[in-house]
Design a protein around this motif. Structure first.
Motif, PDB file in Angstrom:
ATOM      1  N   MET B  35       0.825  -1.213   0.000  1.00 48.69           N
ATOM      2  CA  MET B  35       0.000   0.000   0.000  1.00 48.69           C
ATOM      3  C   MET B  35       0.868   1.275   0.000  1.00 48.69           C
ATOM      4  O   MET B  35       2.016   1.214  -0.392  1.00 48.69           O
ATOM      5  CB  MET B  35      -1.015  -0.008   1.148  1.00 48.69           C
ATOM      6  N   CYS B 330     -10.480  -4.879  -0.436  1.00 47.28           N
ATOM      7  CA  CYS B 330      -9.307  -4.725   0.424  1.00 47.28           C
ATOM      8  C   CYS B 330      -9.710  -4.043   1.726  1.00 47.28           C
ATOM      9  O   CYS B 330     -10.450  -3.065   1.714  1.00 47.28           O
ATOM     10  CB  CYS B 330      -8.263  -3.885  -0.316  1.00 47.28           C
ATOM     11  N   ASN B 331      -9.252  -4.598   2.827  1.00 44.75           N
ATOM     12  CA  ASN B 331      -9.518  -4.082   4.163  1.00 44.75           C
ATOM     13  C   ASN B 331     -10.982  -4.212   4.593  1.00 44.75           C
ATOM     14  O   ASN B 331     -11.394  -3.606   5.581  1.00 44.75           O
ATOM     15  CB  ASN B 331      -9.010  -2.644   4.326  1.00 44.75           C
ATOM     16  N   TYR B 348      -7.036 -11.875   8.806  1.00 46.10           N
ATOM     17  CA  TYR B 348      -6.401 -10.606   9.186  1.00 46.10           C
ATOM     18  C   TYR B 348      -5.608 -10.806  10.482  1.00 46.10           C
ATOM     19  O   TYR B 348      -4.473 -10.350  10.612  1.00 46.10           O
ATOM     20  CB  TYR B 348      -7.450  -9.507   9.408  1.00 46.10           C
ATOM     21  N   CYS B 358      -4.950  -3.089   7.395  1.00 44.34           N
ATOM     22  CA  CYS B 358      -4.049  -4.025   6.697  1.00 44.34           C
ATOM     23  C   CYS B 358      -3.198  -3.308   5.636  1.00 44.34           C
ATOM     24  O   CYS B 358      -3.678  -2.434   4.926  1.00 44.34           O
ATOM     25  CB  CYS B 358      -4.879  -5.130   6.040  1.00 44.34           C
ATOM     26  N   HIS B 359      -1.931  -3.687   5.577  1.00 45.72           N
ATOM     27  CA  HIS B 359      -1.045  -3.225   4.500  1.00 45.72           C
ATOM     28  C   HIS B 359      -0.104  -4.381   4.132  1.00 45.72           C
ATOM     29  O   HIS B 359       1.053  -4.167   3.826  1.00 45.72           O
ATOM     30  CB  HIS B 359      -0.262  -1.968   4.918  1.00 45.72           C
ATOM     31  N   HIS B 360      -0.628  -5.594   4.203  1.00 43.78           N
ATOM     32  CA  HIS B 360       0.222  -6.782   4.145  1.00 43.78           C
ATOM     33  C   HIS B 360       0.223  -7.459   2.768  1.00 43.78           C
ATOM     34  O   HIS B 360       0.361  -8.675   2.686  1.00 43.78           O
ATOM     35  CB  HIS B 360      -0.202  -7.771   5.227  1.00 43.78           C
ATOM     36  N   CYS B 361       0.084  -6.665   1.711  1.00 43.51           N
ATOM     37  CA  CYS B 361       0.047  -7.242   0.361  1.00 43.51           C
ATOM     38  C   CYS B 361       1.318  -8.044   0.069  1.00 43.51           C
ATOM     39  O   CYS B 361       1.295  -8.983  -0.718  1.00 43.51           O
ATOM     40  CB  CYS B 361      -0.103  -6.153  -0.692  1.00 43.51           C
ATOM     41  N   CYS B 366      -3.376 -12.310   1.355  1.00 44.90           N
ATOM     42  CA  CYS B 366      -4.454 -11.319   1.406  1.00 44.90           C
ATOM     43  C   CYS B 366      -5.755 -11.969   1.891  1.00 44.90           C
ATOM     44  O   CYS B 366      -6.262 -12.894   1.256  1.00 44.90           O
ATOM     45  CB  CYS B 366      -4.651 -10.704   0.016  1.00 44.90           C
ATOM     46  N   VAL B 368      -8.724 -11.170   1.685  1.00 44.58           N
ATOM     47  CA  VAL B 368      -9.900 -11.078   0.810  1.00 44.58           C
ATOM     48  C   VAL B 368      -9.583 -11.500  -0.629  1.00 44.58           C
ATOM     49  O   VAL B 368     -10.372 -11.272  -1.542  1.00 44.58           O
ATOM     50  CB  VAL B 368     -10.502  -9.659   0.848  1.00 44.58           C
ATOM     51  N   THR B 371      -4.624  -9.510  -3.355  1.00 46.85           N
ATOM     52  CA  THR B 371      -3.189  -9.492  -3.677  1.00 46.85           C
ATOM     53  C   THR B 371      -2.560 -10.809  -3.225  1.00 46.85           C
ATOM     54  O   THR B 371      -1.793 -10.855  -2.281  1.00 46.85           O
ATOM     55  CB  THR B 371      -2.491  -8.305  -2.992  1.00 46.85           C
TER      56      THR B 371
HETATM   57  S1  SF4 Z   1      -3.277  -7.825   1.873  1.00 47.88           S
HETATM   58 FE1  SF4 Z   1      -5.303  -7.603   0.915  1.00 47.88          FE
HETATM   59  S2  SF4 Z   1      -6.558  -6.659   2.483  1.00 47.88           S
HETATM   60 FE2  SF4 Z   1      -4.428  -6.369   3.118  1.00 47.88          FE
HETATM   61  S3  SF4 Z   1      -3.868  -4.367   2.272  1.00 47.88           S
HETATM   62 FE3  SF4 Z   1      -3.273  -5.860   0.742  1.00 47.88          FE
HETATM   63  S4  SF4 Z   1      -5.046  -5.992  -0.648  1.00 47.88           S
HETATM   64 FE4  SF4 Z   1      -5.734  -5.015   1.235  1.00 47.88          FE
END
Ligand code: SF4
Lengths: 227, 448
Positions: B35, B330-331, B348, B358-361, B366, B368, B371
Motif C-alpha cells: 500500500m 481490500c480491508n 487478518y 491491513c497493508h500486508h500485500c 491477502c 480477501v 493481492t
Molecule cells: S493484503 Fe489484501 S486486504 Fe491487506 S492491504 Fe493488501 S489488498 Fe488489502
C-alpha cells in the motif's frame, strides 16, 4: 535480394519495408547500405529473413528481434539485440553497452569486444563474444549463456540468477553472489556448441564457469546487505 | 492513598518509533509492506471548489450534458487512446494481484470505457482478453516483456519510477513467486524478487529519446507512449520526458501504493501528489506543451472530488491503484462467496492486523483474495463480483466528477480550471499554488 540505402530512405521507411513489405513479398535477403550509425535499424523484426547491414549501426540494432538473421558489417551502439526472442544477430566489429540486454532467446555473436553490462538482465539468450566484455556484464542475468573468449571486467555476474557465464581469459572481479564453479562435461559440450555456432576456434577446456552461489535468492539478515 | 500513574509519551520516541527500533533490533532487516504512505500529507482534501453562484452560473445537474470523453496520446501516435472517462486503472502486476483480479479489472474497465494497465511481470492472456484498452508497461526488470504483447497493447508505458518508491525497483517476495509467476518472469520459483531500479539498456534522457523511438519503430508508430515518473524533481523530470518524445506523462505522487517495498521508501521518499501535479503542469506550460502532451496523475486519487481537483489543476486524466483494491474488498471484514458475505477476520488476525489497518500485500496472504497467488485465498475474489464492484466504483467517481463540473458551470470536465479552486491550508496553497480560501494569498507568490 533487396538493397535499401539509408542515404536515400529513412530508418522508418526501412523498418516499414522490413515489417510489412518484406514478409508480404517473401523477401529472403535484404542489404542495408550506408547505415552510418543510425539507430533502431531492423528493430522489431518478426519475419525470417537475412539482413546484412553494410557499415556501423547505432543503438538497438535488431532490438526485440524474432526470426531474422542480422549481420552488422561494422560496430554497433548500445543495446544491440536487446530483448531478442529468436533468430540471430552477428556484429563483425565491436559492441557498445548493454549488448543483448534482457534477451529471451536467439544468438548474439560479437566478433570484437563488448562494452559494459553485456548480457544485463538476460532471460535465455546465448551471447558469444570473441573479445573482452566490460564491467558488470551479466548483471542480474536470469537465464541463458554468455561465452567470453577474452577477459571480463569488474563485477562479472553480479546478482546472477540462473544464467551461466563461461570465460576464457582473466576475470577482473566477480560481482555479489557470483562464483567460479567446476566445469562439467555438459559445460564443455555447451561451450563447444556455442563456439561452433559463432565460428570461433578455441579449446573449451580453457574456459571457466561462473554461476550464482544463490545466497541472495532469499532475504538474509547476515548477508551484510550486499544487495 | 494510592499514587496516580502518570504516563507521558515521548513525541520523538512514541510507541510507533519504539516498536520500529525493537523490530529492527530483533531482525536486522527493514520492514517491507504494501500500500502507500500512512502519514498525514497535504492532499486534494485541502482544496475546495468555488462553484457557480451570481458571478458564474452552474449547469443543471441532471439535465445538461457534461462531457467526460478523454483522448490520450495525440502527439505522435497514429492511434491515440479514446476513453469515455478520464479515470483510468493504474499499473498493477499479475503476481502482485491474482489472475482473477486482473481479469476483473479488465472487465470493469471495458464496461466503463476506460483503460487498465499491466505491471512488473508481463501481460496475462486473461487481462488482454478482458480489457478493450490495455496499456503495457515497459519496466526496468523487463519481466515477461516481449514484442508480441507489445504489438497487442493499445499503449506503452515506460516506467521510470513509481510514487511509492521513486528510485527503487519492484519487489515480490518468494511466497508470491509461484510456478506461473516465476515462469512469466524467468525467475526461480520462490525467489525473493528484487527488480532493477534502472533500465538495462538506457540511462539518461538522450538515450531515453532513442529508446522511445525504438519502441515506436517496433510498433510502427501506432501506439501512444507514456512515460511514468515517481514524484521527486517533477518539474525537471516532466520536461526531460517531453523532450525525449513522450506522448503522455504519468506523474505518480508519494501517496501512490505498491505491492511491496521498504517502509522507509513509502513514508520518506518523494513528494505529495498535490505538489507534483503543480510542478508537472508548470513544466508543460513552460514548454508550451499543455494539450499536446497529456498528463495523467496518480497517487492517492480516491474520490470523484479528487478527480475533479486533479483535472482543475491541469491533469488530463487520473490513474487509480489503491482505490481499486479497496473497491475489490481490500480491508473489508468480509469477502463474498456465492452471494454470501463470509468473515475474513481470522486471516487478518493471522497477519497480526485487522480490517481497516491491513497493508500486508507483500505477504501473499491477502485475507480477501486480492493481492495473492494462493490457490485457496484467490478464490475469495470472484472475477464477476470484483468486476461489478470496480465498475460501480468508477461510475460513482465519474458521477461525482460531473456533478462538481456542472456546479462549476462546465459542460466538459476538461474545462475545470485552477480558478475554480481555493485552498484550506497554507501548505496546500503553497504546494498547489492556489490561493488560501477567502484571500488572494499564495504563499511565496503573492502578499497576504
Ligand atoms: S493484503 Fe489484501 S486486504 Fe491487506 S492491504 Fe493488501 S489488498 Fe488489502
Amino acid at each position: 535480394m533487396e538493397s535499401l540505402d539509408l542515404h536515400k530512405i529513412s530508418v522508418r521507411d526501412l523498418n516499414h519495408f522490413l515489417h510489412k513489405e518484406a514478409p508480404a513479398k517473401g523477401v529472403k535477403q535484404v542489404e542495408v547500405l550506408n547505415p552510418d550509425g543510425a539507430h533502431n535499424i531492423a528493430a522489431g523484426m518478426d519475419y525470417a529473413t537475412t539482413i546484412d547491414i553494410q557499415g556501423h549501426g547505432g543503438y538497438y540494432v535488431g532490438g526485440m528481434n524474432k526470426h531474422a538473421d542480422i549481420t552488422v558489417h561494422g560496430n554497433v551502439g548500445w543495446g544491440v539485440a536487446e530483448n531478442m526472442m529468436s533468430g540471430s544477430v552477428r556484429v563483425k566489429g565491436f559492441a557498445s553497452e548493454s549488448a543483448g540486454a534482457s534477451g529471451h532467446g536467439g544468438t548474439l555473436i560479437i566478433e570484437g569486444d563488448a562494452s559494459l553490462r553485456c548480457g544485463i538482465s538476460m532471460k535465455g539468450i546465448d551471447i558469444v563474444v570473441g573479445g573482452n566484455v566490460g564491467n558488470f556484464s551479466c548483471f542480474m542475468a536470469q537465464a541463458g549463456r554468455l561465452v567470453v573468449c577474452g577477459d571480463a571486467g569488474d563485477g562479472l555476474g553480479d546478482s546472477l540468477y540462473e544464467a551461466v557465464i563461461y570465460v576464457k581469459g582473466k576475470i577482473k572481479s566477480l560481482g555479489a553472489d557470483a562464483r567460479v564453479e567446476e566445469m562439467t562435461d555438459a559445460d564443455y559440450a555447451a561451450v563447444k556448441e556455442l563456439l561452433d555456432r559463432a565460428g570461433f576456434k578455441h579449446d573449451p577446456k580453457e574456459f571457466k564457469r561462473v554461476a550464482s552461489a544463490k545466497t541472495l535468492y532469499n532475504w538474509n539478515a547476515d548477508a551484510n546487505q550486499e544487495y | 492513598m494510592s499514587k496516580k500513574l502518570v504516563l507521558e509519551e515521548s513525541a520523538g520516541y512514541n510507541q510507533k518509533v519504539i516498536e520500529y527500533i525493537h523490530r529492527a533490533s530483533a531482525t536486522g532487516l527493514y520492514e517491507i509492506r504494501g500500500m502507500g504512505a500512512k502519514r498525514h500529507l497535504p492532499s486534494f482534501d485541502d482544496l475546495v471548489f468555488l462553484a457557480g453562484s451570481a458571478s458564474r452560473y452552474p449547469l443543471e445537474g441532471y439535465r445538461e450534458k457534461c462531457v467526460t470523453k478523454t483522448i490520450l496520446g495525440t502527439r505522435f501516435a497514429k492511434k491515440p487512446i479514446e476513453l469515455e472517462t478520464p479515470i483510468t486503472i493504474a499499473g498493477m502486476s499479475f503476481g502482485a494481484l491474482s489472475a482473477n483480479v486482473k481479469e476483473a479489472l479488465g472487465r470493469a474497465a471495458t464496461e466503463v470505457g476506460t483503460s487498465t494497465t499491466t505491471g512488473d511481470g508481463g501481460m496475462t492472456p486473461e487481462e488482454r482478453q478482458s480489457s478493450k484498452t490495455l496499456v503495457y508497461q515497459c519496466l526496468p526488470s523487463r519481466y515477461g516483456f516481449n514484442p508480441d504483447d507489445l504489438r497487442k497493447a493499445d499503449a506503452i508505458e515506460l516506467v521510470i519510477g513509481q510514487g511509492a518508491k521513486p528510485g527503487g525497483g519492484g519487489m515480490l517476495l518468494g511466497q508470491k513467486v509461484t510456478q506461473r509467476v516465476a515462469g512469466m518472469r524467468t525467475l526461480p520459483v520462490g525467489v525473493d524478487q528484487r527488480s532493477a531500479c534502472r533500465h538495462p539498456d538506457w540511462t539518461g534522457p538522450d538515450d531515453l529519446a532513442i529508446k522511445i523511438q525504438e519502441l515506436r519503430e517496433i510498433t510502427d508508430w501506432e501506439k501512444p507512449i507514456y512515460i511514468k515518473v515517481g514524484a521527486t524533481r517533477t518539474f525537471n523530470d516532466v520536461k526531460l520526458a517531453v523532450h525525449a518524445g513522450a506522448d503522455v506523462i504519468v506523474v505518480d505522487g508519494m501517496q501512490g501504493g505498491t505491492a511491496a517495498t521498504q517502509t522507509v521508501f513509502i513514508e520518506h521518499v518523494g513528494i505529495p501528489t498535490l505538489a507534483a501535479l503543480r510542478q508537472a503542469v508548470d513544466a508543460l506550460d513552460d514548454m508550451n506543451m499543455r494539450g499536446k502532451v497529456q498528463l495523467i496523475v496518480s497517487g492517492g486519487i480516491r474520490t470523484g472530488a479528487d478527480v475533479a481537483k486533479a483535472l482543475a489543476m491541469g491533469a488530463d486524466a487520473v490513474a487509480i491503484g489503491q482505490g481499486i483494491l479497496y473497491s475489490l474488498g481490500c480491508n473489508s471484514a468480509t469477502y463474498v462467496k456465492n452471494g454470501e458475505h463470509l468473515s475474513a477476520e481470522a486471516e487478518y488476525a493471522a497477519l497480526n492486523t485487522a480490517p481497516g489497518y491491513c497493508h500486508h500485500c507483500q505477504s501473499g496472504k491477502c485475507p480477501v483474495g486480492v493481492t495473492t497467488q494462493d490457490e485457496i485465498l484467490e478464490q475469495r475474489l470472484e472475477p464477476l463480483v470484483g468486476a461489478k464492484r470496480v465498475k460501480n466504483y468508477l461510475k460513482t467517481l465519474n458521477m461525482e466528477l460531473t456533478t462538481v463540473a456542472r456546479a462549476c458551470g462546465k459542460s466538459n470536465v476538461h474545462h475545470l480550471e485552477r480558478e475554480d479552486l481555493v485552498a484550506l491550508t497554507i501548505e496546500a496553497a503553497a504546494m498547489a499554488r492556489i490561493p488560501l480560501a477567502g484571500t488572494d494569498w499564495i504563499p511565496g507568490h503573492s502578499r497576504f
